[in-house]
Design a protein around this motif. Structure first.
Motif, PDB file in Angstrom:
ATOM      1  N   UNK A 149     110.500 -38.793 -35.730  1.00 29.46           N
ATOM      2  CA  UNK A 149     109.221 -39.311 -35.245  1.00 29.46           C
ATOM      3  C   UNK A 149     109.444 -40.398 -34.202  1.00 29.46           C
ATOM      4  N   UNK A 150     110.366 -41.287 -34.483  1.00 26.38           N
ATOM      5  CA  UNK A 150     110.673 -42.380 -33.552  1.00 26.38           C
ATOM      6  C   UNK A 150     111.168 -41.828 -32.212  1.00 26.38           C
ATOM      7  N   UNK A 151     112.073 -40.864 -32.280  1.00 28.69           N
ATOM      8  CA  UNK A 151     112.620 -40.268 -31.056  1.00 28.69           C
ATOM      9  C   UNK A 151     111.514 -39.601 -30.232  1.00 28.69           C
ATOM     10  N   UNK A 152     110.621 -38.894 -30.928  1.00 27.55           N
ATOM     11  CA  UNK A 152     109.520 -38.257 -30.219  1.00 27.55           C
ATOM     12  C   UNK A 152     108.600 -39.252 -29.539  1.00 27.55           C
ATOM     13  N   UNK A 153     108.327 -40.353 -30.230  1.00 31.15           N
ATOM     14  CA  UNK A 153     107.455 -41.371 -29.638  1.00 31.15           C
ATOM     15  C   UNK A 153     108.110 -42.027 -28.429  1.00 31.15           C
ATOM     16  N   UNK A 154     109.386 -42.284 -28.500  1.00 31.92           N
ATOM     17  CA  UNK A 154     110.079 -42.906 -27.371  1.00 31.92           C
ATOM     18  C   UNK A 154     110.093 -41.969 -26.161  1.00 31.92           C
ATOM     19  N   UNK A 155     110.299 -40.672 -26.414  1.00 34.48           N
ATOM     20  CA  UNK A 155     110.363 -39.714 -25.306  1.00 34.48           C
ATOM     21  C   UNK A 155     108.988 -39.171 -24.922  1.00 34.48           C
ATOM     22  N   UNK A 156     107.957 -39.524 -25.700  1.00 31.33           N
ATOM     23  CA  UNK A 156     106.618 -39.047 -25.398  1.00 31.33           C
ATOM     24  C   UNK A 156     106.436 -37.560 -25.630  1.00 31.33           C
ATOM     25  N   UNK A 157     107.148 -37.014 -26.624  1.00 34.72           N
ATOM     26  CA  UNK A 157     107.118 -35.578 -26.894  1.00 34.72           C
ATOM     27  C   UNK A 157     106.887 -35.314 -28.383  1.00 34.72           C
ATOM     28  N   UNK A 158     106.233 -34.206 -28.716  1.00 42.69           N
ATOM     29  CA  UNK A 158     106.184 -33.807 -30.124  1.00 42.69           C
ATOM     30  C   UNK A 158     107.573 -33.378 -30.579  1.00 42.69           C
ATOM     31  N   UNK A 159     107.818 -33.481 -31.873  1.00 43.58           N
ATOM     32  CA  UNK A 159     109.144 -33.146 -32.393  1.00 43.58           C
ATOM     33  C   UNK A 159     109.521 -31.715 -32.032  1.00 43.58           C
ATOM     34  N   UNK A 160     108.560 -30.791 -32.087  1.00 48.81           N
ATOM     35  CA  UNK A 160     108.910 -29.403 -31.770  1.00 48.81           C
ATOM     36  C   UNK A 160     109.521 -29.278 -30.391  1.00 48.81           C
ATOM     37  N   UNK A 161     109.055 -30.077 -29.432  1.00 45.68           N
ATOM     38  CA  UNK A 161     109.621 -30.020 -28.081  1.00 45.68           C
ATOM     39  C   UNK A 161     111.038 -30.583 -28.041  1.00 45.68           C
ATOM     40  N   UNK A 162     111.332 -31.529 -28.912  1.00 50.75           N
ATOM     41  CA  UNK A 162     112.681 -32.095 -28.964  1.00 50.75           C
ATOM     42  C   UNK A 162     113.700 -31.072 -29.435  1.00 50.75           C
ATOM     43  N   UNK A 163     113.251 -30.068 -30.192  1.00 52.36           N
ATOM     44  CA  UNK A 163     114.185 -29.091 -30.766  1.00 52.36           C
ATOM     45  C   UNK A 163     114.027 -27.715 -30.121  1.00 52.36           C
ATOM     46  N   UNK A 164     113.425 -27.692 -28.942  1.00 51.04           N
ATOM     47  CA  UNK A 164     113.378 -26.460 -28.174  1.00 51.04           C
ATOM     48  C   UNK A 164     112.109 -25.658 -28.292  1.00 51.04           C
ATOM     49  N   UNK A 165     111.082 -26.193 -28.947  1.00 56.57           N
ATOM     50  CA  UNK A 165     109.830 -25.482 -29.111  1.00 56.57           C
ATOM     51  C   UNK A 165     108.738 -26.014 -28.208  1.00 56.57           C
ATOM     52  N   UNK A 166     107.505 -25.685 -28.567  1.00 57.01           N
ATOM     53  CA  UNK A 166     106.360 -26.147 -27.798  1.00 57.01           C
ATOM     54  C   UNK A 166     105.148 -26.230 -28.711  1.00 57.01           C
ATOM     55  N   UNK A 167     104.179 -27.075 -28.384  1.00 58.70           N
ATOM     56  CA  UNK A 167     102.947 -27.120 -29.172  1.00 58.70           C
ATOM     57  C   UNK A 167     102.221 -25.780 -29.113  1.00 58.70           C
ATOM     58  N   UNK A 168     101.332 -25.575 -30.080  1.00 59.56           N
ATOM     59  CA  UNK A 168     100.558 -24.346 -30.085  1.00 59.56           C
ATOM     60  C   UNK A 168     100.197 -23.912 -31.486  1.00 59.56           C
TER      61      UNK A 168
ATOM     62  N   UNK B 169     100.874 -34.379 -29.389  1.00 58.02           N
ATOM     63  CA  UNK B 169     101.022 -35.809 -29.689  1.00 58.02           C
ATOM     64  C   UNK B 169     102.489 -36.128 -29.950  1.00 58.02           C
ATOM     65  N   UNK B 170     102.966 -37.292 -29.521  1.00 61.69           N
ATOM     66  CA  UNK B 170     104.377 -37.631 -29.699  1.00 61.69           C
ATOM     67  C   UNK B 170     104.787 -37.696 -31.174  1.00 61.69           C
ATOM     68  N   UNK B 171     106.047 -37.414 -31.424  1.00 57.95           N
ATOM     69  CA  UNK B 171     106.574 -37.446 -32.791  1.00 57.95           C
ATOM     70  C   UNK B 171     105.915 -36.394 -33.639  1.00 57.95           C
ATOM     71  N   UNK B 172     105.606 -36.774 -34.890  1.00 58.01           N
ATOM     72  CA  UNK B 172     104.886 -35.854 -35.779  1.00 58.01           C
ATOM     73  C   UNK B 172     103.392 -35.820 -35.457  1.00 58.01           C
ATOM     74  N   UNK B 173     102.934 -36.763 -34.655  1.00 55.18           N
ATOM     75  CA  UNK B 173     101.537 -36.753 -34.242  1.00 55.18           C
ATOM     76  C   UNK B 173     100.570 -37.233 -35.303  1.00 55.18           C
TER      77      UNK B 173
END
Length: 367
Positions: A91-110, A344-348
């Motif tokens: 969650x912290x990493x996602x918030x710092x990068x401004x990305x949802x966790x799924x995007x950090x691991x190669x996915x996308x929202x949806x 939303x960043x992190x877990x949202x």
């Protein structure tokens, strides 16, 4: 950026974890549900000392080192506690990068298709059929799971002939055009599981979960080899060594790790990748509306070997499904049988301050 402080907010059922860095960034995670107060004690005593002062953004090796440094204490409590740290760091990493966790691991929202998952055995076939059909009509679910046998039941049914009655009754009530799943919860011997499995095949059931005691991998493989439908399992297995055995012998057709039982998203990604290497799909176990379902949503949007659907508990207050009290905004609304992973960043999510105020607080900090 180093981990400076690890806080927990817990009652007996739910334990949230907040990680703060030396530069003030924060992330939220959760230890696994049930006896969460004990798990949070394990986190402060056997997880936090190994994590404080380590890299808050590159933490994969830290998660592994915790298990090694606590090698005298393998098993579920250590992994459930580690999951709280791991999920908070994602969650912290996602918030710092401004990305949802799924995007950090190669996915996308949806969107994600969900299956309506019953947690009950104290329910007659007629009542179970009625509520599943109502969810089909009102929420648009196109997949459903209900319970057979008795949990760790040694071939004894919840009541006489319940399995033989509920399988055809609910299947017929739901009709064609939907996916039908059942869960044995470690209830059967191989012989009885195969007998039940034949009945499932005859009634259009496509998924037979945890038919045998989960620790008896060879028993489950007998069932997998005997049936034409998917035999699935793995929710309880919290060690990578166990997963190497399960996947290596192809004990199941579909792997079902639980992100919070297993020790977090990082370790679950290891299992999913191992499964992908041999062509097995991954459908995570997510049987309550704590953070585990949201974590599973982010994971499924990223996996190349993602299973067909997300497990979505349909239960209410009797089994503490929690989402309405845990989060400021509910992340699990179902529309046309689907849930949505947002951008939303992190877990949202934002944890509900009212819930936090009613919990027991503890903190471990760097000296």
């Amino acid at each position: 950026m180093k981990i400076e402080k690890i806080e927990t907010f817990t009652n007996r059922l739910i334990g949230f974890v907040r990680v703060t860095t030396d530069s003030g960034e924060k992330g939220w995670g959760q230890v696994s549900t049930y006896n969460a107060d004990i798990t949070c004690e394990v986190l402060h005593r056997q997880v936090a000392p190994h994590a404080l002062g380590t890299n808050a953004l590159d933490f994969g090796d830290t998660i592994e080192l915790i298990g090694e440094r606590e090698c005298k204490f393998p098993g579920t409590y250590l992994r459930r506690a580690t999951a709280g740290l791991d999920t908070a760091l994602w969650d912290l990493k996602g918030k710092i990068e401004g990305k949802p966790v799924t995007s950090l691991i190669g996915g996308s929202p949806g969107p994600l298709r969900a299956y309506a998952s019953s947690m009950r055995r104290d329910i007659a076939p007629e009542e179970e059929a009625d509520r599943l059909c109502r969810l089909r009509d009102e929420k648009g679910f196109t997949a459903f799971k209900w319970r057979v046998g008795k949990e760790c039941g040694r071939d004894v049914d919840q009541w006489p002939d319940r399995t033989e009655t509920i399988v055809p009754y609910v299947s017929k009530a739901l009709g064609d055009g939907v996916s039908k799943l059942v869960d044995g919860n470690s209830g059967f011997s191989p012989e009885r599981a195969i007998e039940v499995g034949r009945m499932l095949e005859d009634n259009g059931i496509s998924h037979f979960e945890e038919p045998c005691p989960y620790w008896e991998y060879a028993w489950t493989k007998q069932v997998t080899d005997a049936l034409s439908i998917d035999v699935t399992g793995g929710e309880q297995d919290c060690e990578i060594s166990a997963w190497k055995t399960i996947i290596g012998m192809r004990s199941v057709d579909v792997v079902q790790p639980d992100i919070l039982y297993l020790g977090g998203l990082s370790r679950t990604l290891q299992v999913a990748r191992m499964a992908a290497e041999v062509g097995l799909p991954c459908t995570p176990h997510s049987a309550n509306h704590g953070l585990v379902t949201l974590c599973s949503m982010h994971l499924l949007r990223a996996l190349p070997n993602a299973g067909k659907y997300l497990e979505y508990s349909i239960e209410g207050p009797y089994s503490q499904q929690w989402a309405d009290e845990l989060f400021v905004e509910r992340p699990y609304d179902v529309v046309d049988g689907k849930v949505e992973v947002t951008n939303a960043p992190g877990w949202g999510i934002e944890v509900n301050p009212t819930f936090l105020q009613a919990t027991t607080y503890a903190v471990t900090e760097r000296d």
